[in-house]
Design an enzyme around this catalytic site. Structure first.
Site, PDB file in Angstrom:
ATOM      1  N   GLN A  78       0.772  -1.310   0.238  1.00 29.71           N
ATOM      2  CA  GLN A  78       0.200   0.087   0.103  1.00 29.71           C
ATOM      3  C   GLN A  78       0.765   1.049  -0.228  1.00 29.71           C
ATOM      4  OE1 GLN A  78      -3.350  -0.490   0.193  1.00 29.71           O
ATOM      5  NE2 GLN A  78      -3.695   1.815  -0.032  1.00 29.71           N
ATOM      6  N   PHE A  79       1.341   1.615  -1.023  1.00 34.34           N
ATOM      7  CA  PHE A  79       2.253   2.917  -1.380  1.00 34.34           C
ATOM      8  C   PHE A  79       1.774   4.255  -0.752  1.00 34.34           C
ATOM      9  CE2 PHE A  79       0.145   3.372  -5.225  1.00 34.34           C
ATOM     10  CZ  PHE A  79       0.395   4.799  -5.545  1.00 34.34           C
ATOM     11  N   THR A  80       0.264   3.960  -0.955  1.00 36.34           N
ATOM     12  CA  THR A  80      -0.410   5.260  -0.571  1.00 36.34           C
ATOM     13  C   THR A  80      -0.591   5.656   0.826  1.00 36.34           C
ATOM     14  OG1 THR A  80      -2.664   4.164  -0.412  1.00 36.34           O
ATOM     15  CG2 THR A  80      -2.016   5.083  -2.443  1.00 36.34           C
TER      16      THR A  80
END
Length: 148
Positions: A78-80
């Site tokens: 989950q890069f966000t």
């Protein structure tokens, strides 16, 4: 490194209409990697996650770990989690590690969890994913490595 941990009764991840990972009792993890993360960050969070006492014992108190209850993990990249929203209305993702670095560390993180004897299911790195879960409690925690 940041992890959003949710204690779940069940969780699954679907890519292109196909379930690619699914668990029952355990943790659904959203895993974010930043530029400065190292193997030490992975080790710190693996130990924290597997020994965190947030499952209820016979007396109804949060006193048991994932290992003690025999739970599983669904791990989702989950890069966000590293989206900066301080300026403007559009998140800036400059703090997220580049995909090649993030994937390597994400894979190492999941392998370290498996080496502790856990069943670890995952999504597919870099793909659009639909994540479903039944949060148990609800219990949701945000964990960060010391260098985060």
């Amino acid at each position: 490194m940041k992890v959003v941990l949710q204690r779940v009764k069940e969780s699954s991840v679907t890519v292109n209409g196909e379930i690619v990972g699914q668990i029952e009792k355990g943790y659904m993890l959203l895993v974010g990697i930043t530029h400065e993360d190292t193997e030490a960050d992975l080790d710190y969070l693996v130990e924290k996650i597997i020994h965190l006492r947030i499952f209820e014992d016979e007396a109804g108190k949060m006193n048991e770990s994932l290992l003690q209850v025999g739970g599983d993990i669904l791990s989702i990249s989950q890069f966000t989690l590293y989206g900066d929203t301080k300026k403007g209305r559009r998140p800036n993702f400059m703090s997220a590690a580049k995909p090649d670095i993030a994937k390597k560390l994400y894979d190492q993180f999941n392998e370290k969890l498996r080496q502790k004897g856990l069943q670890v299911e995952t999504g597919i790195f870099g793909e659009m994913m639909d994540v479903a879960l039944v949060n148990d409690g609800p219990v949701t925690l945000i964990l960060e490595s010391p260098t985060a």
